[in-house]
Design a protein around this motif. Structure first.
Motif, mmCIF file in Angstrom:
data_model
loop_
_atom_site.group_PDB
_atom_site.id
_atom_site.type_symbol
_atom_site.label_atom_id
_atom_site.label_comp_id
_atom_site.label_asym_id
_atom_site.label_seq_id
_atom_site.Cartn_x
_atom_site.Cartn_y
_atom_site.Cartn_z
ATOM 1 N N ALA A 1 0.845 -1.196 0.000
ATOM 2 C CA ALA A 1 0.000 0.000 0.000
ATOM 3 C C ALA A 1 0.883 1.249 0.000
ATOM 4 C CB ALA A 1 -0.896 -0.002 1.236
ATOM 5 N N PRO A 2 0.447 2.300 -0.692
ATOM 6 C CA PRO A 2 1.259 3.522 -0.707
ATOM 7 C C PRO A 2 1.378 4.119 0.692
ATOM 8 C CG PRO A 2 -0.906 3.908 -1.681
ATOM 9 C CD PRO A 2 -0.785 2.432 -1.470
ATOM 10 N N THR A 3 2.518 4.712 0.949
ATOM 11 C CA THR A 3 2.747 5.340 2.253
ATOM 12 C C THR A 3 2.834 6.847 2.090
ATOM 13 O OG1 THR A 3 5.144 5.082 2.004
ATOM 14 C CG2 THR A 3 3.965 3.338 3.166
ATOM 15 N N LEU A 4 2.521 7.553 3.159
ATOM 16 C CA LEU A 4 2.514 9.003 3.139
ATOM 17 C C LEU A 4 3.934 9.537 3.311
ATOM 18 C CD1 LEU A 4 0.620 11.510 3.110
ATOM 19 C CD2 LEU A 4 0.645 11.408 5.602
ATOM 20 N N ASP A 5 4.347 10.411 2.413
ATOM 21 C CA ASP A 5 5.668 11.033 2.489
ATOM 22 C C ASP A 5 5.556 12.262 3.401
ATOM 23 O OD1 ASP A 5 8.122 12.207 2.154
ATOM 24 O OD2 ASP A 5 8.138 12.064 -0.030
ATOM 25 N N GLU A 6 5.747 12.037 4.709
ATOM 26 C CA GLU A 6 5.564 13.115 5.678
ATOM 27 C C GLU A 6 6.579 14.238 5.485
ATOM 28 O OE1 GLU A 6 5.192 11.880 9.706
ATOM 29 O OE2 GLU A 6 3.391 10.683 9.332
ATOM 30 N N ALA A 7 7.780 13.894 5.056
ATOM 31 C CA ALA A 7 8.784 14.926 4.820
ATOM 32 C C ALA A 7 8.324 15.887 3.726
ATOM 33 C CB ALA A 7 10.115 14.291 4.440
ATOM 34 N N ALA A 8 7.673 15.342 2.704
ATOM 35 C CA ALA A 8 7.163 16.189 1.626
ATOM 36 C C ALA A 8 6.000 17.054 2.102
ATOM 37 C CB ALA A 8 6.728 15.326 0.441
ATOM 38 N N ILE B 1 5.631 18.204 5.142
ATOM 39 C CA ILE B 1 6.247 19.267 5.940
ATOM 40 C C ILE B 1 6.891 20.312 5.035
ATOM 41 C CG2 ILE B 1 8.111 19.762 7.570
ATOM 42 C CD1 ILE B 1 7.512 17.003 8.839
ATOM 43 N N ALA B 2 7.626 19.855 4.025
ATOM 44 C CA ALA B 2 8.314 20.784 3.129
ATOM 45 C C ALA B 2 7.339 21.697 2.395
ATOM 46 C CB ALA B 2 9.156 19.998 2.127
ATOM 47 N N ALA B 3 6.174 21.172 2.033
ATOM 48 C CA ALA B 3 5.175 21.974 1.329
ATOM 49 C C ALA B 3 4.390 22.887 2.264
ATOM 50 C CB ALA B 3 4.217 21.056 0.570
ATOM 51 N N SER B 4 4.208 22.457 3.511
ATOM 52 C CA SER B 4 3.306 23.158 4.429
ATOM 53 C C SER B 4 3.981 24.222 5.284
ATOM 54 C CB SER B 4 2.614 22.146 5.345
ATOM 55 O OG SER B 4 1.924 21.165 4.608
ATOM 56 N N VAL B 5 5.210 23.959 5.718
ATOM 57 C CA VAL B 5 5.882 24.896 6.629
ATOM 58 C C VAL B 5 5.995 26.304 6.046
ATOM 59 C CG1 VAL B 5 8.103 25.443 7.711
ATOM 60 C CG2 VAL B 5 7.097 23.189 8.013
ATOM 61 N N PRO B 6 6.404 26.473 4.786
ATOM 62 C CA PRO B 6 6.483 27.836 4.259
ATOM 63 C C PRO B 6 5.140 28.561 4.267
ATOM 64 C CG PRO B 6 7.699 26.330 2.848
ATOM 65 C CD PRO B 6 6.931 25.478 3.823
ATOM 66 N N ILE B 7 4.055 27.825 4.053
ATOM 67 C CA ILE B 7 2.726 28.431 4.092
ATOM 68 C C ILE B 7 2.404 28.902 5.509
ATOM 69 C CG2 ILE B 7 0.254 27.985 3.812
ATOM 70 C CD1 ILE B 7 0.999 25.975 1.615
ATOM 71 N N ALA B 8 2.676 28.040 6.488
ATOM 72 C CA ALA B 8 2.413 28.395 7.885
ATOM 73 C C ALA B 8 3.236 29.603 8.315
ATOM 74 C CB ALA B 8 2.715 27.199 8.789
ATOM 75 N N HIS C 1 -3.541 16.455 6.562
ATOM 76 C CA HIS C 1 -3.659 17.736 7.266
ATOM 77 C C HIS C 1 -2.372 18.011 8.046
ATOM 78 C CE1 HIS C 1 -7.983 17.339 6.463
ATOM 79 N NE2 HIS C 1 -7.832 16.088 6.876
ATOM 80 N N PHE C 2 -1.836 19.187 7.854
ATOM 81 C CA PHE C 2 -0.661 19.650 8.587
ATOM 82 C C PHE C 2 -1.139 20.700 9.585
ATOM 83 C CE2 PHE C 2 2.582 22.936 9.136
ATOM 84 C CZ PHE C 2 3.719 22.213 9.447
ATOM 85 N N GLU D 1 0.726 29.173 26.148
ATOM 86 C CA GLU D 1 -0.353 28.216 25.945
ATOM 87 C C GLU D 1 -0.735 28.158 24.468
ATOM 88 O OE1 GLU D 1 -2.807 28.241 30.166
ATOM 89 O OE2 GLU D 1 -3.487 29.560 28.546
ATOM 90 N N LEU D 2 -1.401 27.068 24.089
ATOM 91 C CA LEU D 2 -1.844 26.930 22.708
ATOM 92 C C LEU D 2 -3.033 27.834 22.462
ATOM 93 C CD1 LEU D 2 -1.394 25.354 20.030
ATOM 94 C CD2 LEU D 2 -3.216 23.813 20.796
ATOM 95 N N ARG D 3 -2.831 28.805 21.599
ATOM 96 C CA ARG D 3 -3.907 29.717 21.222
ATOM 97 C C ARG D 3 -4.785 29.095 20.127
ATOM 98 N NH1 ARG D 3 -7.523 31.321 19.398
ATOM 99 N NH2 ARG D 3 -8.026 33.238 18.310
ATOM 100 N N GLY D 4 -4.159 28.349 19.241
ATOM 101 C CA GLY D 4 -4.866 27.701 18.138
ATOM 102 C C GLY D 4 -3.857 26.991 17.263
ATOM 103 N N ALA D 5 -4.280 26.630 16.072
ATOM 104 C CA ALA D 5 -3.375 25.960 15.129
ATOM 105 C C ALA D 5 -3.664 26.430 13.720
ATOM 106 C CB ALA D 5 -3.535 24.439 15.212
ATOM 107 N N LEU D 6 -2.598 26.563 12.956
ATOM 108 C CA LEU D 6 -2.765 26.813 11.532
ATOM 109 C C LEU D 6 -2.929 25.459 10.858
ATOM 110 C CD1 LEU D 6 -2.722 29.140 9.431
ATOM 111 C CD2 LEU D 6 -0.443 28.360 8.852
ATOM 112 N N LEU D 7 -3.941 25.346 10.023
ATOM 113 C CA LEU D 7 -4.271 24.080 9.378
ATOM 114 C C LEU D 7 -4.061 24.209 7.868
ATOM 115 C CD1 LEU D 7 -5.556 21.237 9.462
ATOM 116 C CD2 LEU D 7 -7.792 22.339 9.308
ATOM 117 N N VAL D 8 -3.214 23.329 7.334
ATOM 118 C CA VAL D 8 -2.972 23.277 5.893
ATOM 119 C C VAL D 8 -3.380 21.885 5.432
ATOM 120 C CG1 VAL D 8 -1.303 23.596 4.037
ATOM 121 C CG2 VAL D 8 -1.011 24.854 6.187
ATOM 122 N N SER D 9 -4.440 21.805 4.637
ATOM 123 C CA SER D 9 -4.987 20.511 4.216
ATOM 124 C C SER D 9 -4.779 20.315 2.714
ATOM 125 C CB SER D 9 -6.489 20.444 4.533
ATOM 126 O OG SER D 9 -6.711 20.569 5.926
#
Length: 198
Positions: A25-32, A34-41, A138-139, A182-190
Motif C-alpha cells: 500500500a502507498p505510504t505518506l511522504d511526511e517529509a514532503a 512538511i516541506a510543502a506546508s511549513v512555508p505556508i504556515a 492535514h498539517f 499556551e496553545l492559542r490555536g493551530a494553523l491548518l494546511v490541508s
C-alpha cells in the motif's frame, strides 16, 4: 495415481486463488508534507503579525481586532489559491465558531495543546483522513500565545472597552484567558493526500 492427481489439482486451485502478490500500500511522504506546508504556515503568521502590528500602531487594540477579523481569512484565502491547499486556523477556544476543531483532528490538536513548542519551534502534527479519492492529509502547526501583541486581545486582563468591542464583532467569543506559551490555536494546511503518497 488418481488420488495424487486430485491432490495436485486441489493444490493448483489454491495457488490460483492466492493470485499474484499484491503491491504494498502507498505510504505518506511526511517529509514532503512538511516541506510543502511549513512555508505556508510561516508566511501566514508573518503576514498576519505584520498587518496586526501596523493596525495596532495606527488605531490601537480595537483597530487590531477589526483588522485581524478581516485580514486572517483574506490571507488564508490567498494562500489557499496560490498553493492548492486549504489554509485556515482552528482553535478549541475559538473566536469564530466556524474555526472550531474538527472531530477527526481533535487528537492531533490535543497533542499540540500538551506541547505547543518543541525544541524552540511551534509543534506540528500530520493527520491523514478519508480514503481513496477523498483522502486528505492535514498539517497542523501550533500557534502558541505570545505576550505581545496577542495578550492584549486574548490574555487574562483585557480592557473592558476592548472586550465589549470583541464581543460585538464575535458574539460567541471563547478566545480569552490565555497565558503566554499556551496553545492559542493551530494553523491548518490541508491537501489532497494523493499528492504525497509514494
Amino acid at each position: 495415481m488418481i488420488k495424487h492427481g486430485w491432490a495436485a489439482l486441489a493444490l493448483a486451485a489454491l495457488v490460483g486463488c492466492a493470485g499474484e502478490p499484491q503491491p504494498p500500500a502507498p505510504t505518506l511522504d511526511e517529509a514532503a508534507v512538511i516541506a510543502a506546508s511549513v512555508p505556508i504556515a510561516q508566511s501566514f503568521q508573518a503576514e498576519l503579525k505584520a498587518q496586526l502590528q501596523a493596525a495596532i500602531a495606527a488605531g490601537g487594540a480595537k483597530g487590531g481586532v477589526s483588522v485581524c477579523q478581516q485580514a486572517a481569512p483574506a490571507i488564508a484565502a490567498a494562500q489557499s489559491e496560490a498553493s492548492g491547499a486549504e489554509v485556515s486556523r482552528i482553535a478549541a477556544k475559538h473566536r469564530n465558531p466556524a474555526g472550531g476543531v474538527p472531530d477527526d483532528l481533535a487528537q492531533a490538536y490535543a497533542a499540540l495543546a500538551a506541547a505547543p513548542v518543541v525544541e524552540g519551534k511551534p509543534n506540528r502534527q500530520i493527520v491523514q483522513t478519508g480514503e481513496g479519492a477523498d483522502a486528505r492529509v492535514h498539517f497542523l502547526s501550533a500557534i502558541p500565545m505570545q505576550e505581545q501583541p496577542c495578550s492584549v486581545c486574548h490574555g487574562t486582563n483585557i480592557d473592558p472597552d476592548l472586550k465589549a468591542h470583541i464581543d460585538q464583532l464575535y458574539p460567541a467569543d471563547l478566545a480569552t484567558g490565555f497565558q503566554p506559551g499556551e496553545l492559542r490555536g493551530a494553523l491548518l494546511v490541508s491537501w489532497d493526500a494523493a499528492r504525497f503518497l509514494k
